[in-house]
Design a protein around this motif. Structure first.
Motif, PDB file in Angstrom:
ATOM      1  N   THR A  78       0.827  -1.212   0.000  1.00 47.50           N
ATOM      2  CA  THR A  78       0.000   0.000   0.000  1.00 47.50           C
ATOM      3  C   THR A  78       0.863   1.264   0.000  1.00 47.50           C
ATOM      4  O   THR A  78       0.421   2.320   0.439  1.00 47.50           O
ATOM      5  N   ASN A  79       2.070   1.139  -0.515  1.00 49.62           N
ATOM      6  CA  ASN A  79       3.003   2.273  -0.526  1.00 49.62           C
ATOM      7  C   ASN A  79       2.715   3.175  -1.728  1.00 49.62           C
ATOM      8  O   ASN A  79       3.423   3.148  -2.727  1.00 49.62           O
ATOM      9  N   LEU A  80       1.659   3.972  -1.629  1.00 57.01           N
ATOM     10  CA  LEU A  80       1.323   4.895  -2.696  1.00 57.01           C
ATOM     11  C   LEU A  80       2.404   5.969  -2.830  1.00 57.01           C
ATOM     12  O   LEU A  80       3.234   6.141  -1.941  1.00 57.01           O
ATOM     13  N   ILE A  81       2.374   6.714  -3.929  1.00 56.54           N
ATOM     14  CA  ILE A  81       3.425   7.693  -4.188  1.00 56.54           C
ATOM     15  C   ILE A  81       3.507   8.729  -3.061  1.00 56.54           C
ATOM     16  O   ILE A  81       4.598   9.085  -2.615  1.00 56.54           O
ATOM     17  N   VAL A  82       2.361   9.201  -2.596  1.00 57.99           N
ATOM     18  CA  VAL A  82       2.374  10.216  -1.535  1.00 57.99           C
ATOM     19  C   VAL A  82       3.011   9.659  -0.273  1.00 57.99           C
ATOM     20  O   VAL A  82       3.806  10.350   0.388  1.00 57.99           O
ATOM     21  N   ALA A 133       7.821  14.033  -5.678  1.00 54.78           N
ATOM     22  CA  ALA A 133       6.702  14.972  -5.622  1.00 54.78           C
ATOM     23  C   ALA A 133       6.470  15.637  -6.969  1.00 54.78           C
ATOM     24  O   ALA A 133       5.324  15.791  -7.414  1.00 54.78           O
ATOM     25  N   VAL A 134       7.548  16.012  -7.642  1.00 53.25           N
ATOM     26  CA  VAL A 134       7.419  16.601  -8.979  1.00 53.25           C
ATOM     27  C   VAL A 134       6.864  15.572  -9.955  1.00 53.25           C
ATOM     28  O   VAL A 134       6.005  15.885 -10.793  1.00 53.25           O
ATOM     29  N   ALA A 135       7.331  14.325  -9.843  1.00 45.77           N
ATOM     30  CA  ALA A 135       6.817  13.258 -10.712  1.00 45.77           C
ATOM     31  C   ALA A 135       5.326  13.033 -10.471  1.00 45.77           C
ATOM     32  O   ALA A 135       4.549  12.841 -11.427  1.00 45.77           O
ATOM     33  N   ILE A 154       2.344  13.362 -13.219  1.00 41.57           N
ATOM     34  CA  ILE A 154       1.400  12.269 -13.460  1.00 41.57           C
ATOM     35  C   ILE A 154      -0.034  12.744 -13.284  1.00 41.57           C
ATOM     36  O   ILE A 154      -0.905  12.477 -14.124  1.00 41.57           O
ATOM     37  N   THR A 155      -0.289  13.481 -12.198  1.00 39.71           N
ATOM     38  CA  THR A 155      -1.642  13.996 -11.945  1.00 39.71           C
ATOM     39  C   THR A 155      -2.074  14.959 -13.040  1.00 39.71           C
ATOM     40  O   THR A 155      -3.223  14.921 -13.495  1.00 39.71           O
ATOM     41  N   LEU A 156      -1.148  15.814 -13.466  1.00 44.36           N
ATOM     42  CA  LEU A 156      -1.459  16.783 -14.528  1.00 44.36           C
ATOM     43  C   LEU A 156      -1.796  16.074 -15.828  1.00 44.36           C
ATOM     44  O   LEU A 156      -2.789  16.411 -16.496  1.00 44.36           O
TER      45      LEU A 156
END
Length: 298
Positions: A249-253, A273-275, A279-281
């Motif tokens: 469950t190690n999500l990016i955040v 964080a930039v990645a 990805i979100t954008l």
């Protein structure tokens, strides 16, 4: 032709407008733009404890992302988590909103019940669900045992942990989505349904030919915010599993949190964080491109 007095008035009005906007600009500068600039700076540098920039390293941290098995796993886990949570949350919220919008006895009571979770904080919700998912004392496993079904390690098994956290996230997101969709349903004119009924349209025809198309702007908005919220999920991960077991469950955040506040790798965490932002954008832009032709505004 503008006179000096008119120009003076325009300058005065412009200055007055800036003075009204100044508090907003200050807040955005302190809490949004400055952190973004510092994150980019950290991602291009080696950073010591306390956020002190040591020296510039260029794209070193970004290149390290592609060779990090933990980060690549966090990307995979994040996308699986999004696929688990977003469709189920939207479908369930829409189902509940459609039911609550019907002119039935007790509808107001059900609207209150479906909206009540919004008043519970994410931490409190996670603590409640931690009790439900407990391997021995948990309510869910006790119910399964009543029917003779073996207990499941909801939060302790790598096969079940991500699914369990996804279920918790779905429950935590239902109320907000329900309220937004119910508001959209109540703005649809009753005359449209009455006209369709006179023309012989049944319930399902009215639902798919009137309700869903006219609700598409709200559905589009809800989809966007659910995708973004899913990628940014942290509280329930931290309380329920702490990224485990075995990084299931190690999500990016949460990976960003661990790298920065536990391991002290501020530069590498900033690159993550930039990645995540990119990805979100990209995902958001794809949704806008794919959804612009399917959204119908009244």
């Amino acid at each position: 032709m503008k006179t000096k007095s008119n120009i003076g008035k325009e300058i005065k009005l412009f200055g007055m407008g800036l003075s009204y906007l100044l508090p907003t600009f200050l807040l955005l500068g302190v809490f949004l733009f400055y952190p973004i600039i510092k994150t980019i700076q950290f991602s291009l540098s080696d950073v010591l404890d306390g956020g002190v920039v040591d020296h510039f390293v260029g794209l070193k941290h970004y290149l390290a992302l592609f060779s990090s098995a933990s980060f690549l796993n966090s990307i995979k886990v994040s996308f699986i988590f999004v696929l688990y949570t977003v469709p189920i949350t939207i479908i369930l919220s829409l189902f509940l909103a459609v039911i609550a919008n019907e002119k039935l006895k007790g509808t107001k009571f059900f609207q209150m019940i479906f909206s009540s979770q919004l008043g519970i904080s994410g931490a409190a919700s996670s603590a409640i669900l931690l009790f439900f998912f407990h391997p021995t004392l948990g309510t869910i496993n006790n119910m399964l045992g009543f029917f003779g079904i073996p207990s499941i390690g909801w939060l302790t098994s790598p096969d079940w942990a991500l699914f369990s956290v996804a279920l918790a996230t779905v429950w935590m997101g239902l109320s907000l989505n329900f309220i937004l969709l119910l508001g959209g349903l109540q703005n649809i004119s009753v005359d449209l349904y009455e006209s369709a009924t006179v023309d012989g349209a049944g319930y399902w025809t009215r639902l798919f030919k009137i309700t869903i198309p006219l609700l598409s702007p709200i559905l589009f908005f809800v989809t966007i915010i659910n995708f973004i919220n899913a990628f940014q999920s942290f509280g329930q991960i931290h309380i329920l599993t702490e990224g485990g077991p075995s990084e299931a469950t190690n999500l990016i955040v949460y990976s960003i949190y661990r790298e920065s506040f536990i391991y002290g790798n501020y530069g590498f965490a900033s690159a993550q964080a930039v990645a995540l932002f990119i990805i979100t954008l990209v995902v958001t832009l794809i949704q806008f491109k794919a959804g612009e032709g399917r959204v119908h505004y009244q």
